[in-house]
Motif scaffolding. Structure first.
Motif, PDB file in Angstrom:
ATOM      1  N   SER A 198      -6.581 -13.252   7.009  1.00 32.78           N
ATOM      2  CA  SER A 198      -5.887 -13.530   8.262  1.00 32.78           C
ATOM      3  C   SER A 198      -6.707 -13.142   9.502  1.00 32.78           C
ATOM      4  N   PRO A 199      -7.948 -13.636   9.631  1.00 32.35           N
ATOM      5  CA  PRO A 199      -8.813 -13.194  10.729  1.00 32.35           C
ATOM      6  C   PRO A 199      -8.291 -13.550  12.113  1.00 32.35           C
ATOM      7  N   PHE A 200      -7.368 -14.543  12.211  1.00 35.98           N
ATOM      8  CA  PHE A 200      -6.780 -14.917  13.510  1.00 35.98           C
ATOM      9  C   PHE A 200      -5.353 -14.377  13.627  1.00 35.98           C
ATOM     10  N   GLY A 201      -4.953 -13.530  12.694  1.00 36.04           N
ATOM     11  CA  GLY A 201      -3.571 -13.063  12.710  1.00 36.04           C
ATOM     12  C   GLY A 201      -2.598 -14.210  12.554  1.00 36.04           C
ATOM     13  N   GLY A 202      -3.029 -15.294  11.924  1.00 32.72           N
ATOM     14  CA  GLY A 202      -2.140 -16.417  11.617  1.00 32.72           C
ATOM     15  C   GLY A 202      -2.224 -17.574  12.594  1.00 32.72           C
ATOM     16  N   SER A 203      -2.833 -17.354  13.765  1.00 33.11           N
ATOM     17  CA  SER A 203      -2.921 -18.446  14.741  1.00 33.11           C
ATOM     18  C   SER A 203      -4.140 -18.274  15.631  1.00 33.11           C
ATOM     19  N   GLN A 206      -3.526 -17.964  19.972  1.00 34.16           N
ATOM     20  CA  GLN A 206      -2.777 -16.903  20.655  1.00 34.16           C
ATOM     21  C   GLN A 206      -3.338 -16.692  22.060  1.00 34.16           C
ATOM     22  N   PRO A 207      -2.470 -16.334  23.035  1.00 41.35           N
ATOM     23  CA  PRO A 207      -2.925 -16.172  24.416  1.00 41.35           C
ATOM     24  C   PRO A 207      -4.046 -15.150  24.559  1.00 41.35           C
ATOM     25  N   LEU A 208      -4.100 -14.162  23.658  1.00 41.56           N
ATOM     26  CA  LEU A 208      -5.123 -13.123  23.756  1.00 41.56           C
ATOM     27  C   LEU A 208      -6.522 -13.727  23.779  1.00 41.56           C
ATOM     28  N   GLY A 210      -7.572 -16.237  25.171  1.00 41.94           N
ATOM     29  CA  GLY A 210      -7.945 -16.713  26.494  1.00 41.94           C
ATOM     30  C   GLY A 210      -8.350 -15.567  27.414  1.00 41.94           C
ATOM     31  N   LYS A 211      -8.019 -14.325  27.028  1.00 37.23           N
ATOM     32  CA  LYS A 211      -8.261 -13.175  27.907  1.00 37.23           C
ATOM     33  C   LYS A 211      -9.476 -12.359  27.462  1.00 37.23           C
ATOM     34  N   LEU A 212      -9.726 -12.333  26.175  1.00 39.53           N
ATOM     35  CA  LEU A 212     -10.832 -11.535  25.645  1.00 39.53           C
ATOM     36  C   LEU A 212     -11.883 -12.493  25.113  1.00 39.53           C
ATOM     37  N   ASP A 213     -13.160 -12.267  25.458  1.00 41.20           N
ATOM     38  CA  ASP A 213     -14.202 -13.150  24.921  1.00 41.20           C
ATOM     39  C   ASP A 213     -14.824 -12.491  23.690  1.00 41.20           C
ATOM     40  N   PRO A 214     -14.467 -12.938  22.508  1.00 42.03           N
ATOM     41  CA  PRO A 214     -14.944 -12.267  21.292  1.00 42.03           C
ATOM     42  C   PRO A 214     -16.434 -12.444  21.045  1.00 42.03           C
ATOM     43  N   ARG A 215     -17.091 -13.267  21.860  1.00 39.16           N
ATOM     44  CA  ARG A 215     -18.540 -13.413  21.683  1.00 39.16           C
ATOM     45  C   ARG A 215     -19.287 -12.116  21.987  1.00 39.16           C
ATOM     46  N   VAL A 216     -18.626 -11.165  22.684  1.00 41.41           N
ATOM     47  CA  VAL A 216     -19.305  -9.884  22.947  1.00 41.41           C
ATOM     48  C   VAL A 216     -19.571  -9.127  21.634  1.00 41.41           C
ATOM     49  N   PHE A 217     -18.885  -9.510  20.569  1.00 39.68           N
ATOM     50  CA  PHE A 217     -19.068  -8.808  19.297  1.00 39.68           C
ATOM     51  C   PHE A 217     -20.141  -9.437  18.422  1.00 39.68           C
ATOM     52  N   ILE A 218     -20.828 -10.455  18.967  1.00 34.31           N
ATOM     53  CA  ILE A 218     -21.841 -11.193  18.211  1.00 34.31           C
ATOM     54  C   ILE A 218     -23.194 -11.000  18.891  1.00 34.31           C
ATOM     55  N   GLN A 219     -24.230 -10.801  18.075  1.00 38.01           N
ATOM     56  CA  GLN A 219     -25.589 -10.615  18.614  1.00 38.01           C
ATOM     57  C   GLN A 219     -26.051 -11.853  19.364  1.00 38.01           C
ATOM     58  N   GLU A 220     -26.727 -11.645  20.475  1.00 32.83           N
ATOM     59  CA  GLU A 220     -27.317 -12.780  21.199  1.00 32.83           C
ATOM     60  C   GLU A 220     -28.625 -13.176  20.507  1.00 32.83           C
TER      61      GLU A 220
END
Ligand SMILES: NC(=O)c1ccc[n+]([C@@H]2O[C@H](COP(=O)([O-])OP(=O)(O)OC[C@H]3O[C@@H](n4cnc5c(N)ncnc54)[C@H](OP(=O)(O)O)[C@@H]3O)[C@@H](O)[C@H]2O)c1
Length: 286
Positions: A198-203, A206-208, A210-220
Motif C-alpha cells: 500500500s505505498p500510496f495508502g490506497g490512493s 490524495q490531496p497530500l 499536491g502539497k509535498l513533493d516526494p521527489r526530495v526523497f530521491i537522489q538527483e
C-alpha cells in the motif's frame, strides 16, 4: 518483454480482476501477484483463476487467510481449522498451490492476556506452517496492517515466517515503521523477506501529494520522475523492504512504477523525514 524484476508485486486488493493487467504485468517483468481469500467479496481466487486462465503458472502467487464470510460480512479468526480449510479451498479455487500464504492481519484477533495472545498467534502460525510443509503452499508469512502488538510476541517458540508484509511509504506512520523494523529484527528477516504494501495508502490522488513533493526523497538527477513515481520508489526505504505490493488496473501506471525502480534514495532526506515524524510523536518538553 522486459526482464523480470521481483521488486514489484501486483496487489489485487482493489483489482477488477481483468486479464489485461495480468498479461501487461508479465510483459513488464512483473511476475508476482498478491491476493487474498477475502478480496473481491470472497471470490478473488475464482475470479483470478478465470481471468488468468493459462497465465497463473507464470506468476509467483501469494494470498492471505484470516478473514471469513459471516452473514454477508467478513469476520476475522485465527482458528487453526478455519485457516487450514481456507488454504485448502484456496488451492481448489486457484487450481494450483499458492507460492506463499500470509496470515492476514493477525493483530485483529489478538486479545486477552499476553499468554493467550501468544498461544493464539503461535497456533495460527503453526497451522499455516504445517500447510506449507504438506505442499498446500510453497511457504508462509504474516501480513500485518498494524504490526505494533507483534514484536513483543516473538520469542523462540513462535515459528519463523518466510516473509512478512507491512505497510510501507510516506503515509505508513512512524509507529508502524518502527514496529515493522522491530518485528523484522526479532526474526532476523533480511529485506528480501520483508515486503511493503500500500505505498500510496490506497490512493495516488490524495490531496497530500499536491502539497509535498516526494521527489526530495530521491537522489538527483531525477528529471522526468513524477511525484507518484517518487512516492512509490521512496516506499522501499520506509521501512527497508525488498518488494512492494502495489495496486493498479492500468498497464501504463504499472509501467511507470517499473520505470521508477531505476532511481535511488536520498538517504539524508529520508532520515530527516523519519526524525520529523519521531519529533512530532514525541515532542520535547520546553
Ligand atoms: N493487510 C493487508 O494484508 C493489506 C492491506 C492493504 C494492502 N495490501 C496489499 O497491498 C496491495 C496494494 O494496496 P492498495 O491497493 O490498498 O494501495 P496502493 O497500492 O497504495 O494504491 C493503489 C492505488 O494507486 C493507484 N496507482 C498505482 N500506480 C499508479 C500510478 N503509476 N499512477 C497513478 N495512480 C496509481 C491505483 O489506481 P489505478 O488503478 O488507476 O492505477 C490504485 O487506486 C494490495 O493489493 C494488497 O496486495 C495488504
Amino acid at each position: 518483454m522486459r526482464e523480470r524484476d521481483p521488486r514489484i508485486v501486483l496487489g489485487l486488493h482493489r483489482s477488477r480482476y481483468e486479464r489485461r493487467i495480468l498479461t501487461s504485468a508479465l510483459e513488464l517483468g512483473v511476475d508476482a501477484i498478491d491476493t487474498s481469500f477475502n478480496y473481491h467479496g470472497f471470490s478473488a481466487h475464482t475470479a483470478l483463476a478465470a481471468a488468468g486462465r493459462g497465465l497463473l503458472p507464470r506468476f509467483r502467487l501469494s494470498t492471505k487467510v484470516g478473514f471469513f464470510p459471516a452473514d454477508g460480512q467478513a469476520e476475522h479468526s485465527l482458528d487453526p481449522d478455519r485457516l487450514r480449510e481456507a488454504v485448502e479451498q484456496s488451492n481448489r479455487d486457484l487450481g494450483r498451490a499458492p507460492d506463499l500464504v500470509f496470515l492476514h492481519n493477525p493483530e485483529r484477533s489478538l486479545t486477552g492476556s499476553s499468554a493467550a495472545v501468544q498461544d493464539s498467534l503461535g497456533t495460527a502460525c503453526a497451522a499455516v506452517e504445517r500447510a506449507a510443509a504438506e505442499g498446500l503452499c510453497g511457504g508462509w508469512g504474516i501480513s500485518s496492517w498494524d504490526p505494533r502488538p507483534l514484536p513483543g510476541l516473538v520469542d523462540g517458540t513462535l515459528p519463523r515466517p518466510d516473509a512478512v508484509m507491512v505497510r510501507a511509504g510516506l503515509l505508513a506512520g512512524i509507529d508502524a515503521l518502527e514496529a515493522s523494523e522491530a518485528l523484522a529484527a526479532r526474526w532476523d528477516l533480511k529485506p528480501a523477506h520483508l515486503w511493503g504494501m500500500s505505498p500510496f495508502g490506497g490512493s495516488a490522488t490524495q490531496p497530500l501529494w499536491g502539497k509535498l513533493d516526494p521527489r526530495v526523497f530521491i537522489q538527483e538527477p531525477h528529471d522526468g520522475l513524477s511525484a507518484v513515481q517518487a512516492t512509490f520508489r521512496a516506499a522501499y526505504w520506509l521501512p527497508l523492504v525488498g518488494r512492494i505490493a502495489v495496486g493498479t488496473d492500468s498497464p501504463s501506471h504499472l509501467g511507470k512504477l517499473v520505470d521508477a525502480l531505476r532511481y535511488e534514495a536520498n538517504a539524508d532526506n529520508l532520515c530527516t523525514y523519519r526524525r520529523l515524524l519521531r519529533e512530532q510523536r514525541d515532542p520535547q518538553p520546553l
